[in-house]
Design an enzyme around this catalytic site. Structure first.
Site, short mmCIF file in Angstrom:
data_model
loop_
_atom_site.label_atom_id
_atom_site.label_comp_id
_atom_site.label_asym_id
_atom_site.label_seq_id
_atom_site.Cartn_x
_atom_site.Cartn_y
_atom_site.Cartn_z
N GLU A 282 -12.98 4.46 -5.17
CA GLU A 282 -12.40 4.82 -3.88
C GLU A 282 -13.45 5.54 -3.04
OE1 GLU A 282 -8.38 6.97 -2.15
OE2 GLU A 282 -9.18 7.68 -4.06
N LYS B 91 -3.90 1.81 1.57
CA LYS B 91 -3.22 2.81 0.75
C LYS B 91 -1.84 3.13 1.34
CE LYS B 91 -4.45 7.19 -1.53
NZ LYS B 91 -5.54 8.20 -1.61
N CYS C 274 -5.49 4.88 -5.76
CA CYS C 274 -5.40 6.28 -6.14
C CYS C 274 -3.96 6.80 -6.21
CB CYS C 274 -6.26 7.12 -5.21
SG CYS C 274 -6.66 8.78 -5.87
#
Length: 277
Positions: A43, A113, A154
């Site tokens: 990331e 995300k 994440c």
């Protein structure tokens, strides 16, 4: 094809984008020498993990970093999970975006995300992605020569609904570029990856940046590969490094045959569904 080799590249990340790109290419070269078919990046591999960097380093899809990743996937004839970069759309919104390229250099998946990392742990980590980033709204699964993969980023991996929906859509490997920190990493990193792999009978692969103690946001590191029985197959420490692992997708099929959790869901009692947009 039931098997492939994945190389997890735990990169060091510095403030100079050009240096990060050179490091990325060197690590991909090393992974290819180890006969990796799929290479993964962390990331925000292009800049330190800080909201102000997201503003200054943001690029549109198809920009210079995107092109560099596409080129190296094509030149090395690999699938590339190109970590994440800050993406700026035509309206000026910024997303934390993961791209996935095929061996011809074509973008075959893109994930913004979905769950923004806004936390305030007493005595620990504070971070507020939403001060700069906008949230994505798509569940990302896609087909490759090796089978169907899923992609999230994440904080997304903490949400069991998302990972389950990817599994129900046929994903047997889920790639997670991630940057847990020195508060969340020791507590939850391995636990989350192993549990999501076990609950959904998939491989879950987390790729983190290497730890930099002088950074404003210190990464836990410990990039990890977990298997469909919930086992930890491999994990790095906090330092820069590459781990190359064979993935046997028949193990996911075996786990689902022998303990058919997905088939045993009581859809007459409860239901999980994607809201189509």
């Amino acid at each position: 094809m039931m098997g492939f080799s994945v190389a997890v590249c735990q990169m060091p990340v510095c403030a100079q984008k050009s240096v990060n790109l050179e490091c990325m290419e060197a690590m991909v070269e090393s992974a290819v020498r180890r006969r990796a078919n799929v290479v993964t990046l962390p990331e925000m591999f292009i800049c330190p993990y800080d909201v102000e960097n997201f503003r200054t380093c943001a690029e549109e899809e198809g920009g210079p970093v995107w092109q560099r990743c596409s080129d190296i996937a094509r030149k090395k004839h690999i699938y590339l999970s190109a970590g994440t970069i800050p993406e700026r759309d035509a309206d000026g919104r910024i997303y934390n975006t993961a791209y996935f390229f095929d061996p011809e250099g074509r973008q075959i998946a893109k994930h913004r995300k979905m769950h923004l990392f806004d936390i305030d742990v007493k005595g620990g980590q504070y971070f507020k992605e939403s001060s700069v980033l906008s949230a994505g709204d798509q569940i990302t699964v896609f087909d490759t020569n090796f089978g169907r993969f899923g992609l999230c980023i994440c904080y997304d991996v903490r949400f069991p609904e998302l990972v389950r929906l990817m599994a129900l859509k046929g994903a047997r490997v889920i790639f997670v570029p991630a940057a847990f920190n020195m508060t969340t990493g020791p507590m939850h990193w391995e636990l989350l990856f192993r549990s999501q792999a076990m609950y959904n009978q998939v491989y879950v692969i987390g790729t983190a940046p290497a730890r930099d103690e002088n950074s404003g946001y210190v990464s836990w590191g410990h990039s990890i590969v977990t298997g469909p029985w919930g086992e930890r197959i491999a994990m790095l420490n906090h330092k820069p490094g590459i781990k190359c692992i064979g993935i046997d997708l028949s193990m996911a099929d075996q786990a689902r045959d022998e303990i058919p959790m997905l088939k045993h869901r009581r859809t007459d009692v409860y239901e999980l569904k994607e809201i189509m947009r």
